[in-house]
Design a protein around this motif. Structure first.
Motif, PDB file in Angstrom:
ATOM      1  N   ARG A 143     -10.564   0.896  -1.842  1.00  0.00           N
ATOM      2  CA  ARG A 143     -11.285   1.374  -0.737  1.00  0.00           C
ATOM      3  C   ARG A 143     -11.693   0.051   0.035  1.00  0.00           C
ATOM      4  O   ARG A 143     -11.951  -0.321   1.233  1.00  0.00           O
ATOM      5  CB  ARG A 143     -12.424   2.093  -1.403  1.00  0.00           C
ATOM      6  N   GLY A 144     -12.045  -1.040  -0.857  1.00  0.00           N
ATOM      7  CA  GLY A 144     -12.497  -2.363  -0.225  1.00  0.00           C
ATOM      8  C   GLY A 144     -11.252  -3.020   0.587  1.00  0.00           C
ATOM      9  O   GLY A 144     -11.510  -3.500   1.830  1.00  0.00           O
ATOM     10  N   ASN A 145     -10.059  -2.687  -0.001  1.00  0.00           N
ATOM     11  CA  ASN A 145      -8.731  -3.153   0.636  1.00  0.00           C
ATOM     12  C   ASN A 145      -8.650  -2.602   2.096  1.00  0.00           C
ATOM     13  O   ASN A 145      -8.256  -3.235   3.119  1.00  0.00           O
ATOM     14  CB  ASN A 145      -7.753  -3.345  -0.055  1.00  0.00           C
ATOM     15  N   MET A 146      -9.016  -1.511   1.873  1.00  0.00           N
ATOM     16  CA  MET A 146      -8.759  -0.310   3.271  1.00  0.00           C
ATOM     17  C   MET A 146      -9.450  -0.946   4.169  1.00  0.00           C
ATOM     18  O   MET A 146      -9.278  -0.935   5.515  1.00  0.00           O
ATOM     19  CB  MET A 146      -8.974   1.126   2.740  1.00  0.00           C
ATOM     20  N   GLU A 147     -10.597  -1.474   3.777  1.00  0.00           N
ATOM     21  CA  GLU A 147     -12.028  -1.753   4.960  1.00  0.00           C
ATOM     22  C   GLU A 147     -11.439  -2.932   5.578  1.00  0.00           C
ATOM     23  O   GLU A 147     -11.773  -3.522   6.647  1.00  0.00           O
ATOM     24  CB  GLU A 147     -13.048  -1.763   4.646  1.00  0.00           C
ATOM     25  N   SER A 148     -11.037  -4.074   4.594  1.00  0.00           N
ATOM     26  CA  SER A 148     -10.989  -5.558   4.923  1.00  0.00           C
ATOM     27  C   SER A 148      -9.386  -5.729   5.439  1.00  0.00           C
ATOM     28  O   SER A 148      -9.085  -6.699   6.279  1.00  0.00           O
ATOM     29  CB  SER A 148     -10.909  -6.589   3.761  1.00  0.00           C
ATOM     30  N   LEU A 149      -8.254  -5.029   5.151  1.00  0.00           N
ATOM     31  CA  LEU A 149      -6.886  -5.482   5.529  1.00  0.00           C
ATOM     32  C   LEU A 149      -6.524  -4.596   6.797  1.00  0.00           C
ATOM     33  O   LEU A 149      -6.919  -3.393   7.016  1.00  0.00           O
ATOM     34  CB  LEU A 149      -5.884  -5.057   4.569  1.00  0.00           C
ATOM     35  N   ARG A 150      -5.802  -5.092   7.627  1.00  0.00           N
ATOM     36  CA  ARG A 150      -5.313  -4.677   8.991  1.00  0.00           C
ATOM     37  C   ARG A 150      -3.894  -3.840   8.711  1.00  0.00           C
ATOM     38  O   ARG A 150      -2.997  -4.423   7.865  1.00  0.00           O
ATOM     39  CB  ARG A 150      -5.105  -5.550   9.950  1.00  0.00           C
ATOM     40  N   ALA A 151      -3.651  -2.881   9.254  1.00  0.00           N
ATOM     41  CA  ALA A 151      -2.380  -1.970   8.938  1.00  0.00           C
ATOM     42  C   ALA A 151      -1.379  -2.771   9.671  1.00  0.00           C
ATOM     43  O   ALA A 151      -1.606  -3.478  10.527  1.00  0.00           O
ATOM     44  CB  ALA A 151      -2.571  -0.654   9.322  1.00  0.00           C
ATOM     45  N   PRO A 152      -0.108  -2.921   9.194  1.00  0.00           N
ATOM     46  CA  PRO A 152       0.166  -2.316   7.931  1.00  0.00           C
ATOM     47  C   PRO A 152       0.021  -3.053   6.665  1.00  0.00           C
ATOM     48  O   PRO A 152       0.046  -4.414   6.699  1.00  0.00           O
ATOM     49  CB  PRO A 152       1.689  -2.087   8.024  1.00  0.00           C
ATOM     50  N   ALA A 153      -0.431  -2.856   5.668  1.00  0.00           N
ATOM     51  CA  ALA A 153      -0.698  -3.464   4.353  1.00  0.00           C
ATOM     52  C   ALA A 153      -0.636  -2.844   3.129  1.00  0.00           C
ATOM     53  O   ALA A 153      -0.990  -1.540   3.051  1.00  0.00           O
ATOM     54  CB  ALA A 153      -2.149  -4.154   4.537  1.00  0.00           C
ATOM     55  N   VAL A 154      -0.488  -3.358   1.927  1.00  0.00           N
ATOM     56  CA  VAL A 154      -0.142  -2.886   0.573  1.00  0.00           C
ATOM     57  C   VAL A 154      -1.584  -2.920   0.236  1.00  0.00           C
ATOM     58  O   VAL A 154      -2.359  -3.537  -0.011  1.00  0.00           O
ATOM     59  CB  VAL A 154       0.677  -3.845  -0.182  1.00  0.00           C
ATOM     60  N   ILE A 155      -2.003  -1.771  -0.241  1.00  0.00           N
ATOM     61  CA  ILE A 155      -3.311  -1.311  -0.812  1.00  0.00           C
ATOM     62  C   ILE A 155      -3.323  -1.455  -2.243  1.00  0.00           C
ATOM     63  O   ILE A 155      -4.139  -1.848  -2.872  1.00  0.00           O
ATOM     64  CB  ILE A 155      -3.917  -0.016  -0.457  1.00  0.00           C
ATOM     65  N   HIS A 156      -2.202  -0.876  -2.857  1.00  0.00           N
ATOM     66  CA  HIS A 156      -1.843  -0.778  -4.359  1.00  0.00           C
ATOM     67  C   HIS A 156      -0.600  -0.989  -4.708  1.00  0.00           C
ATOM     68  O   HIS A 156       0.483  -0.351  -4.081  1.00  0.00           O
ATOM     69  CB  HIS A 156      -2.466   0.759  -4.912  1.00  0.00           C
ATOM     70  N   HIS A 157      -0.148  -1.665  -5.710  1.00  0.00           N
ATOM     71  CA  HIS A 157       1.105  -2.087  -6.008  1.00  0.00           C
ATOM     72  C   HIS A 157       1.351  -1.132  -7.317  1.00  0.00           C
ATOM     73  O   HIS A 157       0.504  -1.217  -8.036  1.00  0.00           O
ATOM     74  CB  HIS A 157       1.333  -3.543  -6.328  1.00  0.00           C
ATOM     75  N   GLU A 158       2.584  -0.842  -7.544  1.00  0.00           N
ATOM     76  CA  GLU A 158       2.893   0.294  -8.690  1.00  0.00           C
ATOM     77  C   GLU A 158       2.934  -0.845  -9.749  1.00  0.00           C
ATOM     78  O   GLU A 158       3.389  -1.877  -9.492  1.00  0.00           O
ATOM     79  CB  GLU A 158       4.237   0.991  -8.503  1.00  0.00           C
ATOM     80  N   GLU A 159       2.721  -0.652 -11.103  1.00  0.00           N
ATOM     81  CA  GLU A 159       2.914  -1.169 -12.206  1.00  0.00           C
ATOM     82  C   GLU A 159       4.444  -1.889 -12.445  1.00  0.00           C
ATOM     83  O   GLU A 159       5.319  -1.470 -11.691  1.00  0.00           O
ATOM     84  CB  GLU A 159       2.468  -0.642 -13.396  1.00  0.00           C
ATOM     85  N   SER A 160       4.564  -2.802 -13.367  1.00  0.00           N
ATOM     86  CA  SER A 160       5.792  -3.423 -13.446  1.00  0.00           C
ATOM     87  C   SER A 160       7.018  -2.499 -14.012  1.00  0.00           C
ATOM     88  O   SER A 160       6.339  -1.249 -14.703  1.00  0.00           O
ATOM     89  CB  SER A 160       5.803  -4.592 -14.452  1.00  0.00           C
ATOM     90  N   LEU A 161       8.139  -2.505 -14.264  1.00  0.00           N
ATOM     91  CA  LEU A 161       9.105  -1.746 -14.876  1.00  0.00           C
ATOM     92  C   LEU A 161       8.803  -1.271 -16.081  1.00  0.00           C
ATOM     93  O   LEU A 161       8.632  -0.091 -16.770  1.00  0.00           O
ATOM     94  CB  LEU A 161      10.531  -2.442 -14.742  1.00  0.00           C
ATOM     95  N   VAL A 162       8.577  -2.390 -17.036  1.00  0.00           N
ATOM     96  CA  VAL A 162       8.267  -2.053 -18.367  1.00  0.00           C
ATOM     97  C   VAL A 162       7.149  -1.315 -18.867  1.00  0.00           C
ATOM     98  O   VAL A 162       7.056  -0.364 -19.446  1.00  0.00           O
ATOM     99  CB  VAL A 162       8.522  -3.286 -19.295  1.00  0.00           C
ATOM    100  N   ALA A 163       5.820  -1.872 -17.885  1.00  0.00           N
ATOM    101  CA  ALA A 163       4.674  -1.110 -18.133  1.00  0.00           C
ATOM    102  C   ALA A 163       4.818   0.497 -17.813  1.00  0.00           C
ATOM    103  O   ALA A 163       4.263   1.102 -18.361  1.00  0.00           O
ATOM    104  CB  ALA A 163       3.759  -1.796 -17.388  1.00  0.00           C
TER     105      ALA A 163
END
Length: 526
Positions: free
Chosen positions: A232-252
């Motif tokens: 939610r903090g990223n949504m307020e501070s970043l301008r679109a288009p932007a990554v808000i959440h990265h999926e975890e690594s393959l092994v994880a």
């Protein structure tokens, strides 16, 4: 069934193989410069709304705009605004059963009576989205070929025991947890945490949560609570288009989603990756820590466990069966075609032709499903089995195919076309197939797997000379061709060369040039 997870990792790529009873069943690849985007959550901007298709194109910062269907938007806009503003009722709605781990409620998760749902008018994409509007979306399907990513507004973030859905507000429980007392206990843990922390969003309790202590469930909840606050903090501070959440690594991801008591070992050749996996397993399944092993040999781990040989076979079209028969797998833009052949298998003296065919088809049914999983084939898959006269035999092969398919985690449906010996399978495609990840289209044939024959090129050359002959104004002519074509003109197709000289009324010089493509040629006046 005994399973093993084999992981080969370095600075450039991570590859993981799942072995089932010592046979390679699945291959997963993640490359540093080609990390997938499925599961990532973006703050995107609507570029175009298409009322005729009831969909929209959303810019999420990738090469091509993502595609968003109206069904993936309905009932979520109001919920997003409520969550972003931080107000509204965050008390969970009881009920909302999840239909298995993969299920998630559509819309905002509130229960509605059938009468109310029926009276609600169908919402149109143009009423929900406008060009330039910012929207939170999650990638559910990787960009494939010329198509952009498929996205949804129904975001979901999986943990080991729970799935968090920011756009819902209910608590669901996997139907595989059938104990009423256990379902009530798990719901109570989630409700208490939500009430104490003011945690908004929906939760699905996964099958893996059954009989887990309260601390494990709250561990996932704390992770989701912190993650959603950060997002939610990223949504307020970043301008679109932007990554808000990265999926975890393959092994994880593999360990989070698949690790269970069936796995006898997790073998990892990279020391740093081994340490990360140890920490993760210690947190989510401490009883399996001793099964995580570091592979310290210099000899490549994929060679040691026979994985590399299976990968090499998986990018070829022909797959041999133990009996001597074989299957041929061809991927096209529209579908995957798989053909079954008896090959070198001629059956036994005591059996007839039908017995030979049935045995080949049964063996092929098992191998086809294994190859579909191994190659991660998706979309429409058509398997053409050898024709069988007996209806019972056709049914026997179809049942064997269905039985093997139960091992596959990917959603799929099958249709048997009895009269033609076909089985049609539709399998959910989320990312590129193994072949598309590991190979490029052949630059020589442009990916068609064929080039014009030498004879065809000779005849094309004759046609071209007839067309431009009058423009040469009596000059001597030199033909610049690929060395293979030069040889054919001087040997098998010597008659074509004589016809060229007759058309031009003068001698023709053939100049081989290794820099020319097999199909290229130049006609030059000298």
């Amino acid at each position: 069934m005994n399973k093993e997870l084999i992981v080969s990792s370095n600075r450039h790529e991570t590859m993981a193989a799942i072995l089932e009873d010592d046979q390679v069943a699945e291959i997963h690849i993640e490359r540093e410069h080609q990390r997938g985007v499925a599961g990532n959550i973006y703050k995107g901007r609507v570029n175009k709304v298409l009322p005729g298709m009831q969909s929209a194109f959303v810019d999420i910062g990738l090469e091509r705009d993502a595609f968003l269907y109206v069904s993936d938007v309905v009932d979520t806009i109001e919920e997003f605004e409520r969550l972003e503003s931080g107000d509204g009722d965050d008390s969970p709605a009881d009920g909302g059963e999840a239909n298995g781990d993969a299920a998630r409620p559509r819309g905002n998760g509130r229960s509605r009576s059938p009468q109310r749902s029926a009276q609600r008018p169908t919402q149109q994409i143009e009423d929900l989205l406008k060009a330039g509007q910012e929207i939170l979306v999650q990638v559910v399907k990787e960009p494939l070929g010329t198509k952009g990513a498929r996205v949804t507004s129904h975001a979901s973030i999986p943990g080991r025991f729970l799935v968090f859905m920011p756009t819902a507000d209910n608590i669901g429980v996997s139907r595989k947890i059938d104990s009423r007392e256990e379902r009530s206990r798990l719901r109570g843990i989630v409700r208490q945490f939500r009430d104490e922390h003011g945690f908004t969003g929906g939760i699905i309790i996964r099958t893996a949560a059954a009989r887990r202590p309260k601390e494990d469930i709250e561990g996932d909840l704390r992770y989701f609570h912190e993650l959603w606050s950060e997002m939610r903090g990223n949504m307020e501070s970043l301008r679109a288009p932007a990554v808000i959440h990265h999926e975890e690594s393959l092994v994880a991801k593999l360990i989070r989603d698949f690790l269970n008591d069936d796995f006898s070992a997790i073998r990892i050749d990279d020391r740093d990756e081994h340490a990360r996996v140890l920490r993760l397993v210690e947190r989510i399944m401490p009883g399996m820590v001793e099964r995580v092993r570091h592979y310290a040999k210099e000899f490549p781990i994929f060679e040691e466990y026979g994985v590399q040989a299976e990968i090499d076979k998986a990018i070829r079209s022909k797959v041999w069966l133990k009996s001597g028969g074989y299957i041929v797998i061809n991927q096209t833009e529209a579908l995957v075609a798989i053909d079954v052949n008896t090959g070198r298998y001629v059956g036994k003296r005591s059996g007839g032709l039908e017995d030979t065919i049935v045995k080949t088809n049964l063996e092929a049914a098992k191998e086809i499903v294994r190859q579909v999983r191994l190659r991660d084939l998706g979309g429409i898959i058509v398997a053409d089995f050898i024709d069988m006269d007996d209806r019972k035999n056709r049914q026997k092969v179809a049942q064997a195919f269905e039985r093997e398919l139960r091992r596959d985690r990917a959603p799929s449906k099958t249709i048997q076309v009895s009269d033609f010996g076909l089985i049609i399978l539709t399998r959910k495609r989320v990312r590129k197939s193994l072949e598309r990840q590991l190979t490029d289209p052949c630059p020589y044939c442009s990916g068609s797997a064929v080039i014009k024959s030498s004879s065809t090129i000779c005849y094309d050359l004759l046609s071209e000379v007839r067309k431009i002959g009058p423009e040469l104004n009596g000059h001597a002519v030199q033909l610049r061709v690929n060395p293979d074509i030069a040889r054919v003109l001087e040997q098998e197709q010597r008659g074509v060369l004589r016809d060229l000289e007759r058309v031009l009324g003068r001698g023709v010089t053939v100049q081989p040039d290794v820099r020319l493509h097999h199909e290229q040629f130049d006609v030059m006046a000298t």
